[in-house]
Write an enzyme that holds these catalytic residues in place. Sequence first.
Site, mmCIF file in Angstrom:
data_model
loop_
_atom_site.group_PDB
_atom_site.id
_atom_site.type_symbol
_atom_site.label_atom_id
_atom_site.label_comp_id
_atom_site.label_asym_id
_atom_site.label_seq_id
_atom_site.Cartn_x
_atom_site.Cartn_y
_atom_site.Cartn_z
ATOM 1 N N ARG A 46 0.850 -1.201 0.000
ATOM 2 C CA ARG A 46 0.000 0.000 0.000
ATOM 3 C C ARG A 46 0.882 1.246 0.000
ATOM 4 O O ARG A 46 0.621 2.225 -0.680
ATOM 5 C CB ARG A 46 -0.951 0.028 1.203
ATOM 6 C CG ARG A 46 -1.631 1.401 1.347
ATOM 7 C CD ARG A 46 -2.860 1.430 2.238
ATOM 8 N NE ARG A 46 -2.780 0.584 3.393
ATOM 9 C CZ ARG A 46 -2.023 0.822 4.475
ATOM 10 N NH1 ARG A 46 -1.282 1.915 4.538
ATOM 11 N NH2 ARG A 46 -2.017 -0.022 5.473
ATOM 12 N N TYR A 103 -16.612 16.550 -15.894
ATOM 13 C CA TYR A 103 -16.965 15.124 -15.906
ATOM 14 C C TYR A 103 -18.029 14.874 -14.833
ATOM 15 O O TYR A 103 -17.911 15.374 -13.701
ATOM 16 C CB TYR A 103 -15.696 14.317 -15.629
ATOM 17 C CG TYR A 103 -15.923 12.838 -15.504
ATOM 18 C CD1 TYR A 103 -16.222 12.068 -16.627
ATOM 19 C CD2 TYR A 103 -15.844 12.204 -14.270
ATOM 20 C CE1 TYR A 103 -16.441 10.713 -16.510
ATOM 21 C CE2 TYR A 103 -16.047 10.843 -14.150
ATOM 22 C CZ TYR A 103 -16.347 10.103 -15.272
ATOM 23 O OH TYR A 103 -16.557 8.762 -15.157
ATOM 24 N N LYS A 200 -8.412 5.729 -19.567
ATOM 25 C CA LYS A 200 -8.705 6.193 -20.923
ATOM 26 C C LYS A 200 -7.450 6.072 -21.792
ATOM 27 O O LYS A 200 -6.945 4.981 -21.955
ATOM 28 C CB LYS A 200 -9.266 7.614 -20.839
ATOM 29 C CG LYS A 200 -10.319 7.806 -19.725
ATOM 30 C CD LYS A 200 -11.608 7.062 -19.952
ATOM 31 C CE LYS A 200 -12.516 7.003 -18.727
ATOM 32 N NZ LYS A 200 -12.859 8.285 -18.115
HETATM 33 C C1 LIG Z 1 -13.357 8.732 -16.869
HETATM 34 C C2 LIG Z 1 -13.017 10.092 -16.393
HETATM 35 C C3 LIG Z 1 -12.809 10.379 -15.037
HETATM 36 C C4 LIG Z 1 -12.997 9.331 -13.955
HETATM 37 O O1 LIG Z 1 -12.074 8.308 -14.067
HETATM 38 P P1 LIG Z 1 -12.376 6.759 -13.650
HETATM 39 O O2 LIG Z 1 -11.100 6.095 -14.031
HETATM 40 O O3 LIG Z 1 -13.569 6.311 -14.424
HETATM 41 O O4 LIG Z 1 -12.624 6.744 -12.175
HETATM 42 C C5 LIG Z 1 -12.445 11.663 -14.694
HETATM 43 N N1 LIG Z 1 -12.311 12.640 -15.620
HETATM 44 C C6 LIG Z 1 -12.528 12.412 -16.931
HETATM 45 C C7 LIG Z 1 -12.381 13.516 -17.909
HETATM 46 C C8 LIG Z 1 -12.886 11.137 -17.364
HETATM 47 O O5 LIG Z 1 -13.115 10.911 -18.665
#
Ligand SMILES: *Cc1c(COP(=O)(O)O)cnc(C)c1O
Length: 381
Positions: A46, A103, A200
């Site tokens: 951790r 978001y 992403k």
């Molecule tokens: C997907 C996303 C998040 C959140 O991320 P997670 O990995 O789904 O928790 C935050 N900001 C943007 C712009 C995103 O596309």
Amino acid sequence: MRFETEAIHAGQEPDRTTGAVTVPIYATSTFAQDAPGRHRGYEYSRTDNPTRHALEVVLAALEGVDPESQGGAVSTASGMAATALIGYLLQPGDHVLLPNDAYGGTFRFFARVLAEQGVAWSSVDMTDRRLLETAVRPQTKLVWIETPTNPLLRLVDIEHAAGVAHGRGAHLVVDNTFATPYLQQPLAAGADVVLHSTTKYLGGHSDTVGGALVTGAPDLFEKLRFLLNAAGPVPGPFDAWLVLRGLKTLAVRMERHGANAARVAAFLADHPAVKEVIYPGLSNHPQHELATRQMTGFGGMVSFRAGGGAPVAARVASSTRLFLLAESLGGVESLIEVPAVMTHASVQGTELQVPDDLVRLSVGLEHIDDLLEDLDQALRS
Ligand SMILES: *Cc1c(COP(=O)(O)O)cnc(C)c1O
């Protein structure tokens, strides 16, 4: 070293015992010590783990953190876990300024979690410099921006926002998920912290969920490292490794995502069934000039209005064969979605409302002709 080289080599020397050229997945919770209190750099996963550490080194390098600065990156279990760590920096009575099209999960966190704990928030259209300047309050501790935004692909001037935040003694956090450090370097433009959903483009293969925070400020880095260990939202070593692997090809992927998206945007702009195309690379985008100045490319996301309202958007999104109907973005495979009833369903009826005929594309790495043929048949369906 330059970006492409750092993505492959920073923090990733061959393994010292075996010579393995990729960082091993250190699937271990704890590390044997040589004597009580005398460890070889790692105690408990951790607190720190070698696979995660390699990821943090490369993330810091890619966001342009000077190794001498004692800034750095922390990687988290998701993008929202990174947002939650930022939340721990705030006290009751503090105020956070959000963009009015942040978001959805960012809103949910500030409006339904931190607000309960006495942290105030408000939102404003940050594409308007004057509105941003007047929305900052004496209690504002954090200005949060996202650029380009989701799904309307609007831009915020990072340098200007940094000036506004710093003028009031607030920090500027930039969600750099859509642009990635390959196309946009917020720390160099004055941001204090960069946030990523590595789920992403950074991971890039739709196979893991993760997040990260990167800062050039030693005091903030120390706090964030402390909070990651104290609160514990760490990624496991396999997830860290998937992002590490994804980052190696980030530069070439972003080039192709951008090239394919530009072709898709041009194709849609000429298509009789399309009412409006939103892409920062198009000269009619309201902030095309800022995009050219602030980014080194325009990214892989394209939004368009189908015309004819929600039923038409739903029909188009259900008729593609290659573009998969799914939320999320930034993977090798192209995705299509209707924000009003999918990613942004929870904000309809608020000021965040998106047009109900809006269709959002995450343009992937398939052959461009296959993608254009797929969109064409879906628009004619
Ligand atoms: C997907 C996303 C998040 C959140 O991320 P997670 O990995 O789904 O928790 C935050 N900001 C943007 C712009 C995103 O596309």
